[in-house]
Design a protein around this motif. Structure first.
Motif, mmCIF file in Angstrom:
data_model
loop_
_atom_site.group_PDB
_atom_site.id
_atom_site.type_symbol
_atom_site.label_atom_id
_atom_site.label_comp_id
_atom_site.label_asym_id
_atom_site.label_seq_id
_atom_site.Cartn_x
_atom_site.Cartn_y
_atom_site.Cartn_z
ATOM 1 N N ILE A 1 2.720 -35.064 -38.299
ATOM 2 C CA ILE A 1 3.061 -34.740 -37.130
ATOM 3 C C ILE A 1 4.477 -35.288 -36.917
ATOM 4 O O ILE A 1 5.595 -34.655 -36.162
ATOM 5 C CB ILE A 1 2.035 -35.339 -35.856
ATOM 6 N N ALA A 2 4.738 -36.538 -37.344
ATOM 7 C CA ALA A 2 6.029 -36.899 -37.223
ATOM 8 C C ALA A 2 7.014 -36.067 -37.994
ATOM 9 O O ALA A 2 8.202 -36.189 -37.444
ATOM 10 C CB ALA A 2 5.974 -38.506 -37.895
ATOM 11 N N ASN A 3 6.813 -35.552 -39.156
ATOM 12 C CA ASN A 3 7.677 -34.801 -39.870
ATOM 13 C C ASN A 3 7.859 -33.368 -39.489
ATOM 14 O O ASN A 3 8.815 -32.830 -40.145
ATOM 15 C CB ASN A 3 7.428 -35.069 -41.450
ATOM 16 N N SER A 4 7.006 -32.951 -38.507
ATOM 17 C CA SER A 4 6.933 -31.428 -38.069
ATOM 18 C C SER A 4 8.265 -31.300 -37.088
ATOM 19 O O SER A 4 8.743 -31.818 -36.300
ATOM 20 C CB SER A 4 5.735 -31.325 -37.274
ATOM 21 N N ILE A 5 8.757 -29.951 -37.533
ATOM 22 C CA ILE A 5 9.879 -29.799 -36.921
ATOM 23 C C ILE A 5 9.540 -29.427 -35.409
ATOM 24 O O ILE A 5 10.120 -29.558 -34.603
ATOM 25 C CB ILE A 5 10.542 -28.436 -37.437
ATOM 26 N N GLN A 6 8.181 -28.817 -35.365
ATOM 27 C CA GLN A 6 7.890 -28.339 -34.037
ATOM 28 C C GLN A 6 7.495 -29.324 -33.190
ATOM 29 O O GLN A 6 7.878 -29.205 -31.928
ATOM 30 C CB GLN A 6 6.330 -27.823 -34.182
ATOM 31 N N TYR A 7 7.369 -30.879 -33.650
ATOM 32 C CA TYR A 7 7.189 -32.072 -32.618
ATOM 33 C C TYR A 7 8.413 -32.886 -32.849
ATOM 34 O O TYR A 7 8.294 -34.062 -32.436
ATOM 35 C CB TYR A 7 5.918 -32.779 -32.936
ATOM 36 N N GLU A 8 9.364 -32.579 -33.236
ATOM 37 C CA GLU A 8 10.887 -33.391 -33.423
ATOM 38 C C GLU A 8 11.153 -34.178 -32.261
ATOM 39 O O GLU A 8 11.245 -35.108 -32.183
ATOM 40 C CB GLU A 8 11.908 -32.490 -34.081
ATOM 41 N N SER A 9 11.166 -33.227 -31.423
ATOM 42 C CA SER A 9 11.845 -33.871 -29.890
ATOM 43 C C SER A 9 10.907 -34.544 -29.316
ATOM 44 O O SER A 9 11.207 -35.463 -28.614
ATOM 45 C CB SER A 9 12.176 -32.493 -29.200
ATOM 46 N N TYR A 10 9.584 -34.562 -29.513
ATOM 47 C CA TYR A 10 8.440 -35.462 -28.752
ATOM 48 C C TYR A 10 8.723 -36.944 -29.370
ATOM 49 O O TYR A 10 8.371 -37.844 -28.857
ATOM 50 C CB TYR A 10 7.199 -34.922 -29.172
ATOM 51 N N GLN A 11 9.066 -37.044 -30.562
ATOM 52 C CA GLN A 11 9.398 -38.292 -31.114
ATOM 53 C C GLN A 11 7.966 -39.226 -30.942
ATOM 54 O O GLN A 11 8.144 -40.283 -30.451
ATOM 55 C CB GLN A 11 10.229 -39.300 -30.641
ATOM 56 N N TYR A 12 6.829 -38.586 -31.336
ATOM 57 C CA TYR A 12 5.686 -39.110 -31.303
ATOM 58 C C TYR A 12 5.481 -40.477 -31.585
ATOM 59 O O TYR A 12 5.844 -40.861 -32.907
ATOM 60 C CB TYR A 12 4.467 -38.265 -31.953
ATOM 61 N N ASP A 13 4.876 -41.589 -31.129
ATOM 62 C CA ASP A 13 4.341 -42.887 -31.680
ATOM 63 C C ASP A 13 3.051 -42.696 -31.892
ATOM 64 O O ASP A 13 2.357 -42.906 -30.645
ATOM 65 C CB ASP A 13 4.919 -43.840 -30.691
ATOM 66 N N ILE A 14 2.378 -42.813 -33.065
ATOM 67 C CA ILE A 14 1.129 -42.725 -33.294
ATOM 68 C C ILE A 14 0.737 -43.989 -33.893
ATOM 69 O O ILE A 14 1.128 -44.250 -34.972
ATOM 70 C CB ILE A 14 0.340 -41.562 -33.828
ATOM 71 N N GLN A 15 -0.435 -44.824 -33.316
ATOM 72 C CA GLN A 15 -0.712 -46.072 -34.056
ATOM 73 C C GLN A 15 -2.296 -46.084 -34.155
ATOM 74 O O GLN A 15 -3.145 -45.598 -33.282
ATOM 75 C CB GLN A 15 -0.346 -47.009 -33.098
ATOM 76 N N ILE A 16 -2.537 -46.287 -35.269
ATOM 77 C CA ILE A 16 -4.133 -46.423 -35.920
ATOM 78 C C ILE A 16 -4.490 -47.713 -36.074
ATOM 79 O O ILE A 16 -4.002 -48.358 -36.829
ATOM 80 C CB ILE A 16 -4.127 -45.399 -37.077
ATOM 81 N N ASN A 17 -5.513 -48.155 -35.281
ATOM 82 C CA ASN A 17 -6.120 -49.235 -35.463
ATOM 83 C C ASN A 17 -7.696 -49.148 -35.822
ATOM 84 O O ASN A 17 -8.259 -48.631 -35.203
ATOM 85 C CB ASN A 17 -5.844 -50.154 -34.232
#
Lengths: 247, 236
Positions: free
Chosen positions: B195-211
């Motif tokens: 998701i982080a490297n996807s061009i589709q979501y580039e502008s979203y700058q997703y912060d995804i944390q997995i715990n």
């Protein structure tokens, strides 16, 4: 030459020569292939044996499934009888409702029959968008949920909490079953809302364009029947890690 | 005359042998189409059906025991009712009607404050978590079941009919098998990277944390939730 062949005796000899030649060739070819194909014959025998075993196992599977259905039905009848005779009508009603919500009962009513199928005559090398993927089924379910669907089945498999759709080669796995196209989704709900939601979906409209030719067909129905989850007696593995906090 | 008869018989015999040999040859040609792959595929199918039969036999035995208990005149009504209550409870847990707890995985998702978290991202994680064996799921403490709807709606994401602000942080909770922790965490990390490297979501700058959570609680879903359209389900 014509005169020579015209003579019956010579014609016979020529025919006999050809016959003996093909006889010789066939014998040689057979002798050669007997040696070469010994392994192949063993393989063919093993395959035949396995096919026979598979046939027997599948027969046994069908018998076991029938037995399972009968036992399930008997169990439900006995539970109903017992709870009524013991005056536990409320428990019976709760049990019924919970079973309905879990997807353990057949449900019926108005809805749609949505068929998703690969482009007719699809061959390797054609556009990948021309075949149905697991993501397409998930997309269809999302659209139908948005349009108020209350229950689903795909190719006769009821979708419940434990259901997962995954592509495996050219098939899609659902409820431990491998499904192949056409994928027929039954959705319980308002037939007009459900079919309009599919018809107005941009993704499916694009995929039906000439050249891609994916088949997306929504058919309204006054009554569809969605089967119960077939493994309702086998749910332990889907709940064994869940510790109930409050009953 | 006699010579002609002998000739004809010899001729017929040769033709017959030739025919038999051709037939045998054809059989060999057919065998040539068989490969070890055919055998392997058959064996896999055989193992698959054998496993299903074994499982079905066990299921039928358990059902038979329950039917016997229900039929048993000697059993006290209490034993039978307890067995029915246990059955009802199992169905309720499966349906998501009970609050449950255990070890699990928590995923926190947020994005660039100028953008809104997309319902598609939440659905993707839910689908993948289901695929890797999550037994209970929730998004922002809203229990997710088979018929839960997660959709974008203006500035909100609607889950089970409840609107949640799409610009906020979303927390997905999943009770999973601790034995598969490494596999599950790696799988989700890969998904996060995709998701982080996807061009589709580039502008979203997703912060995804997995715990990994040693214990978590996932709430029950009410029978009145929009995910359960009980009127439609019980109309017949």
């Amino acid at each position: 030459m014509g005169q020579v062949l015209a003579r019956p005796k010579n014609r016979q000899r020529v025919l006999l020569f050809i016959l003996m030649l093909s006889f010789g060739w066939t014998v040689m070819s057979h002798i050669t292939s007997v040696g070469v194909s010994q392994d192949r014959r063993d393989l063919a025998d093993r395959i035949r044996q396995r096919q026979e075993d598979l046939r027997l196992y599948e027969e046994q599977h069908a018998i076991l499934l029938r037995e399972n259905e009968q036992l399930q039905q008997k169990k439900e009848e006995l539970i109903q009888e017992l709870l009524i005779s013991e005056g536990h009508e409320e428990l019976l009603a709760t049990l019924e409702r919970v079973r309905v919500l879990a997807g353990f009962t057949e449900v019926s009513g108005p809805g749609i029959i949505l068929t998703l199928d690969d482009k007719p005559g699809f061959k390797i090398g054609d556009n990948e968008d021309s075949i149905v993927h697991d993501t397409d089924l998930k997309h269809a379910l999302d659209i139908l949920l948005g349009a108020g669907a209350a229950a689903f089945s795909i190719n006769g498999n009821r979708l419940v909490n434990a259901s997962d759709l995954k592509c495996i080669g050219l098939t899609i796995r659902c409820n431990q079953q491998r499904l192949s196209p056409p994928y027929v989704i039954l959705a319980l709900g308002d037939p007009i809302r459900l079919s309009e939601a599919i018809e107005h979906d941009q993704t499916f409209n694009f995929r039906q364009m000439p050249g891609i030719d994916l088949i997306v067909r929504a058919q309204k129905s006054d009554r569809i029947v969605i089967p119960a989850y077939a493994e309702s007696d086998n749910i332990e593995r889907f709940i064994d890690m869940l510790e109930v906090v409050s009953p | 005359m006699k010579q002609n008869v002998v000739k004809s018989i010899a001729f017929a015999a040769i033709c017959m042998i030739l025919g038999i040999l051709i037939a045998l040859q054809m059989k060999n040609v057919n065998n040539d189409n068989l490969t070890e792959n055919n055998l392997a595929a058959l064996q896999n199918r055989l193992i698959d059906v054998a496993k299903k039969n074994e499982e079905l036999t066990e299921r039928n035995n358990s059902l038979y025991e329950l039917v016997q208990l229900l039929e048993d005149d000697m059993a006290t009504g209490n034993d039978q009712v307890q067995a029915i209550i246990a059955e009802k409870e199992r169905a309720a847990i499966f349906a998501g009607l009970r609050e449950v707890r255990n070890y699990g995985i928590e995923i926190q998702i947020s994005c660039n404050p100028d953008m809104k978290v997309s319902a598609t991202i939440l659905r993707s994680f839910i689908n993948e978590l289901r695929g890797i064996g999550a037994q209970a799921l929730a998004v922002n403490d809203e229990r997710i079941v088979a018929m839960s709807e997660i959709r974008d709606s203006g500035d909100n994401i609607v889950i089970n009919g409840n609107a949640m602000i799409a610009r906020s942080r979303f927390t997905i909770k999943a009770i999973t098998n601790p034995e598969n922790e490494r596999y599950i965490v790696d799988y989700l990390m890969d998904m996060r990277d995709t998701i982080a490297n996807s061009i589709q979501y580039e502008s979203y700058q997703y912060d995804i944390q997995i715990n990994v959570m040693p214990e978590m609680t996932i709430p029950a879903l009410s029978e009145q939730s929009t995910a359960f359209k009980i009127d439609l389900l019980m109309q017949n």
